[in-house]
Design a protein around this motif. Structure first.
Motif, PDB file in Angstrom:
ATOM      1  N   GLY A 192       0.812  -1.206   0.000  1.00 32.94           N
ATOM      2  CA  GLY A 192       0.000   0.000   0.000  1.00 32.94           C
ATOM      3  C   GLY A 192       0.845   1.254   0.000  1.00 32.94           C
ATOM      4  O   GLY A 192       2.073   1.196   0.040  1.00 32.94           O
ATOM      5  N   PRO A 193       0.183   2.392  -0.022  1.00 32.86           N
ATOM      6  CA  PRO A 193       0.892   3.668  -0.018  1.00 32.86           C
ATOM      7  C   PRO A 193       1.576   3.915   1.320  1.00 32.86           C
ATOM      8  O   PRO A 193       1.071   3.500   2.361  1.00 32.86           O
ATOM      9  CB  PRO A 193      -0.212   4.700  -0.236  1.00 32.86           C
ATOM     10  N   THR A 194       2.699   4.572   1.261  1.00 30.87           N
ATOM     11  CA  THR A 194       3.545   4.848   2.416  1.00 30.87           C
ATOM     12  C   THR A 194       4.007   6.286   2.271  1.00 30.87           C
ATOM     13  O   THR A 194       4.225   6.750   1.155  1.00 30.87           O
ATOM     14  CB  THR A 194       4.756   3.897   2.382  1.00 30.87           C
ATOM     15  N   PHE A 195       4.148   6.971   3.398  1.00 32.66           N
ATOM     16  CA  PHE A 195       4.397   8.416   3.321  1.00 32.66           C
ATOM     17  C   PHE A 195       5.621   8.807   4.126  1.00 32.66           C
ATOM     18  O   PHE A 195       5.757   8.393   5.278  1.00 32.66           O
ATOM     19  CB  PHE A 195       3.173   9.163   3.854  1.00 32.66           C
ATOM     20  N   ARG A 196       6.475   9.590   3.536  1.00 33.83           N
ATOM     21  CA  ARG A 196       7.640  10.071   4.289  1.00 33.83           C
ATOM     22  C   ARG A 196       7.874  11.544   3.972  1.00 33.83           C
ATOM     23  O   ARG A 196       8.005  11.917   2.811  1.00 33.83           O
ATOM     24  CB  ARG A 196       8.884   9.259   3.951  1.00 33.83           C
ATOM     25  N   ALA A 197       7.948  12.322   5.040  1.00 27.14           N
ATOM     26  CA  ALA A 197       8.109  13.761   4.863  1.00 27.14           C
ATOM     27  C   ALA A 197       9.579  14.154   4.855  1.00 27.14           C
ATOM     28  O   ALA A 197       9.927  15.237   5.290  1.00 27.14           O
ATOM     29  CB  ALA A 197       7.352  14.488   5.967  1.00 27.14           C
ATOM     30  N   GLU A 198      10.445  13.243   4.350  1.00 26.27           N
ATOM     31  CA  GLU A 198      11.860  13.620   4.295  1.00 26.27           C
ATOM     32  C   GLU A 198      12.020  14.609   3.147  1.00 26.27           C
ATOM     33  O   GLU A 198      11.487  14.416   2.065  1.00 26.27           O
ATOM     34  CB  GLU A 198      12.774  12.406   4.131  1.00 26.27           C
ATOM     35  N   ASN A 199      12.761  15.660   3.433  1.00 24.91           N
ATOM     36  CA  ASN A 199      12.870  16.711   2.432  1.00 24.91           C
ATOM     37  C   ASN A 199      14.012  16.414   1.465  1.00 24.91           C
ATOM     38  O   ASN A 199      14.871  17.237   1.230  1.00 24.91           O
ATOM     39  CB  ASN A 199      13.092  18.055   3.137  1.00 24.91           C
ATOM     40  N   SER A 200      14.020  15.180   0.926  1.00 26.67           N
ATOM     41  CA  SER A 200      15.148  14.846   0.055  1.00 26.67           C
ATOM     42  C   SER A 200      14.691  14.811  -1.390  1.00 26.67           C
ATOM     43  O   SER A 200      13.930  13.952  -1.794  1.00 26.67           O
ATOM     44  CB  SER A 200      15.769  13.511   0.460  1.00 26.67           C
ATOM     45  N   ASN A 201      15.162  15.791  -2.117  1.00 22.65           N
ATOM     46  CA  ASN A 201      14.814  15.919  -3.519  1.00 22.65           C
ATOM     47  C   ASN A 201      15.786  15.107  -4.369  1.00 22.65           C
ATOM     48  O   ASN A 201      16.641  15.658  -5.023  1.00 22.65           O
ATOM     49  CB  ASN A 201      14.888  17.383  -3.922  1.00 22.65           C
ATOM     50  N   THR A 202      15.666  13.781  -4.320  1.00 27.68           N
ATOM     51  CA  THR A 202      16.603  12.957  -5.083  1.00 27.68           C
ATOM     52  C   THR A 202      15.831  12.179  -6.143  1.00 27.68           C
ATOM     53  O   THR A 202      14.603  12.108  -6.084  1.00 27.68           O
ATOM     54  CB  THR A 202      17.319  11.925  -4.185  1.00 27.68           C
ATOM     55  N   PRO A 203      16.537  11.583  -7.085  1.00 25.77           N
ATOM     56  CA  PRO A 203      15.842  10.771  -8.101  1.00 25.77           C
ATOM     57  C   PRO A 203      15.318   9.449  -7.552  1.00 25.77           C
ATOM     58  O   PRO A 203      14.750   8.665  -8.289  1.00 25.77           O
ATOM     59  CB  PRO A 203      16.924  10.502  -9.150  1.00 25.77           C
ATOM     60  N   ARG A 204      15.517   9.181  -6.258  1.00 26.06           N
ATOM     61  CA  ARG A 204      15.093   7.904  -5.694  1.00 26.06           C
ATOM     62  C   ARG A 204      14.106   8.041  -4.539  1.00 26.06           C
ATOM     63  O   ARG A 204      13.736   7.044  -3.928  1.00 26.06           O
ATOM     64  CB  ARG A 204      16.317   7.107  -5.211  1.00 26.06           C
ATOM     65  N   HIS A 205      13.684   9.260  -4.205  1.00 30.84           N
ATOM     66  CA  HIS A 205      12.773   9.451  -3.074  1.00 30.84           C
ATOM     67  C   HIS A 205      11.462  10.102  -3.488  1.00 30.84           C
ATOM     68  O   HIS A 205      11.457  11.088  -4.211  1.00 30.84           O
ATOM     69  CB  HIS A 205      13.426  10.334  -2.002  1.00 30.84           C
ATOM     70  N   LEU A 206      10.377   9.544  -2.957  1.00 29.23           N
ATOM     71  CA  LEU A 206       9.070  10.168  -3.098  1.00 29.23           C
ATOM     72  C   LEU A 206       8.518  10.416  -1.699  1.00 29.23           C
ATOM     73  O   LEU A 206       8.871   9.717  -0.755  1.00 29.23           O
ATOM     74  CB  LEU A 206       8.112   9.221  -3.838  1.00 29.23           C
ATOM     75  N   ALA A 207       7.638  11.387  -1.576  1.00 27.60           N
ATOM     76  CA  ALA A 207       6.977  11.618  -0.289  1.00 27.60           C
ATOM     77  C   ALA A 207       5.826  10.628  -0.116  1.00 27.60           C
ATOM     78  O   ALA A 207       5.451  10.286   0.992  1.00 27.60           O
ATOM     79  CB  ALA A 207       6.469  13.048  -0.215  1.00 27.60           C
ATOM     80  N   GLU A 208       5.263  10.176  -1.238  1.00 29.01           N
ATOM     81  CA  GLU A 208       4.235   9.135  -1.224  1.00 29.01           C
ATOM     82  C   GLU A 208       4.682   8.035  -2.165  1.00 29.01           C
ATOM     83  O   GLU A 208       4.824   8.282  -3.369  1.00 29.01           O
ATOM     84  CB  GLU A 208       2.894   9.718  -1.701  1.00 29.01           C
TER      85      GLU A 208
END
Ligand code: 4AD
Ligand code: MG
Length: 465
Positions: free
Chosen positions: A229-245
């Motif tokens: 299912g969907p998972t949420f992380r509020a890490e402020n990492s603007n990388t090509p491998r991270h999503l907030a959702e």
């Protein structure tokens, strides 16, 4: 007349039969030709290829044909015939064309081919109409289906874990709050703190960062479960491998130790890659030819050999001896950066690597503690071009040890009382892991940015579509 999907006509023209009447509906990819004959390529999303419609211009109203432009949507009836041209086996000789919706060439954003991925991200509402995203989204579907099939065939149960929780499974604190408070008028207690008792759930809640803790409850009753299912992380990492959702798959299995866990992870991921090769070759070929010439080779390569299994301490030794200068210096205890992970996988072993027994200080509280007092029974699966694709561990099953760790980390035991009860009542050895679904898709599609493998990416400062 009953509509045929393009995939049916292209793959199995014998079902309708050459010389017979057909009806297709879809969007115009290209239109070319001259004053007497026009060739219209129609795609309906069922397959990467389009079907060619041949139009005898004299038989049609000029005004109607003017509306047939790239992006417009048509209903075409005609005769299915063997194609005269190269690149397709069948085509349709049009009798009747209806324009469902035109697309003004002056303003339709996908008028031309060859847009950059960055540009397409700005039109996420239209990019599924491109061949790239058609391929990616069909592969995304296939992988989701294969995940359910894999687990179902092996007696795992799909457990639905909550998206709204009151816990921080990973203890990293990168959570989105869930509240119905009026943010301009937040109720406070006498000592000035936010009064969560007055909030919707009567306590502080957040979007889940992992379904694992609830997944463990499932494993310790049903034996083998998985969440997806969907998972949420509020890490402020603007990388090509991270999503907030992002989407995560989390199997959890009672009585599995770390070795069983590694076996499951390796078998699972190889199954998924093989599933794509066996079932989605059209899409993979397109992506391979147009985007990444070594994609199929990389997928086949992963299936060939066993993954390397290595403990963290040995990996640090290898990195220290490497004749490569890393941006982040290496020493025992560091959290490995993707440059380190990729060095191990791409340069040193040239194979996927499963790293185990990480320092406890860089891993979550629930991992089984090793006797050395320094490391925990963690395992990360590292992949070429991606770095970490899976993170997991054997879980600490001993109540006292778990309690100790939670206190050491200044976490609140009360918040996790229900989790602790699994260790108080019928505790059992168990293990599990989380596969980042979009990281898997990066590998399977060859895309280089995680924003391009999810229909509507959520990243810092970006939630438009
Ligand atoms: O390593 P992580 O944080 O592990 C857990 O959450 C465990 N509770 C899993 C478990 O043992 N059941 O995350 C697992 C995986 C990562 O390896 C990565 O593939 C993916 O989730 N992931 C992300 N994917 C996209 N964007 C992010 N911000 C991600 N964070 C983690
Ligand atoms: Mg991790």
């Amino acid at each position: 007349m009953k509509r045929s999907k393009v995939i049916e006509l292209v793959k199995h023209p014998e079902v309708v039969g050459l010389g017979n009447k057909v009806c297709v509906k879809g969007w115009v990819r290209t239109k070319r030709g001259n004053n007497s004959v026009a060739f219209i390529a129609i795609n309906d999303g069922s397959i990467v290829s389009s079907i060619q419609v041949v139009v005898d211009v004299a038989k049609f109203d000029e005004a109607l044909l003017k509306l047939v432009t790239t992006g417009s949507c048509l209903c075409v009836e005609g005769t299915l015939v063997e194609s005269q041209g190269k690149g397709q086996s069948v085509e349709i000789q049009a009798d009747k064309i209806e324009v469902y919706g035109s697309a003004d060439p002056e303003i339709y954003p996908l008028q031309k081919k060859g847009h950059s991925m960055e540009f397409l991200r700005e039109i996420a509402h239209l990019r599924p109409r491109t061949n790239y995203f058609g391929c990616v989204l069909r592969l995304r579907h296939a992988m989701a289906f294969a995940i359910h099939k894999y687990f179902n065939d092996r007696g795992f149960f799909y457990l639905h874990t909550p998206l709204i929780t009151a816990s921080d499974a990973e203890g990293a604190g990168e959570m989105f709050n869930v509240t119905t408070f009026d943010l301009n008028n937040i109720p406070r207690t006498e000592d000035g703190k936010v009064d969560y008792k007055k909030d919707f759930f009567g306590k502080r809640t957040n979007l889940t960062v992992s379904g694992q803790l609830e997944g463990e409850l499932g494993a310790l009753s049903l034996g083998s479960i998985y969440t997806f299912g969907p998972t949420f992380r509020a890490e402020n990492s603007n990388t090509p491998r991270h999503l907030a959702e992002f989407w995560m798959v989390e199997p959890e299995v009672a009585f599995n130790d770390i070795t069983d866990n590694m076996d499951l992870a390796e078998d699972f991921i190889k199954y998924l890659v093989k599933y794509a090769l066996d079932n989605n070759m059209d899409d993979l070929k397109f992506l391979n030819d147009m985007f990444d010439k070594t994609l199929i080779e990389r997928l086949e390569f992963v299936l060939k050999d066993a993954f390397v299994r290595l403990d963290y301490t040995s990996a640090i030794d290898i990195l220290l001896k490497a004749d490569k200068k890393f941006d982040y210096p290496v020493s025992w205890g560091i959290d490995l950066q993707s440059e380190h992970e990729r060095y191990l996988v791409e340069s040193h072993f040239k194979r996927p690597v499963i790293l185990t027994d990480y320092p406890k200080d860089i891993k979550a509280f629930y991992m089984k503690q090793n006797d050395d007092g320094k490391t925990v029974r963690a395992m990360d699966v590292l992949f070429p071009t991606i770095g970490e694709i899976i993170g997991g561990s054997e879980r600490e099953a001993d109540y006292q040890k778990l309690l100790h760790r939670v206190q050491e980390l200044n976490m609140t035991e009360e918040q996790y009382w229900w989790y602790f009860e699994t260790r108080k009542f019928g505790s059992a050895p168990h293990s599990g892991f989380g596969l980042g679904f979009e990281r898997l898709l990066l590998f399977v599609t060859g895309m280089t940015n995680i924003r391009d493998v999810i229909p509507f990416p959520r990243t810092p400062q970006n939630a438009e579509f």
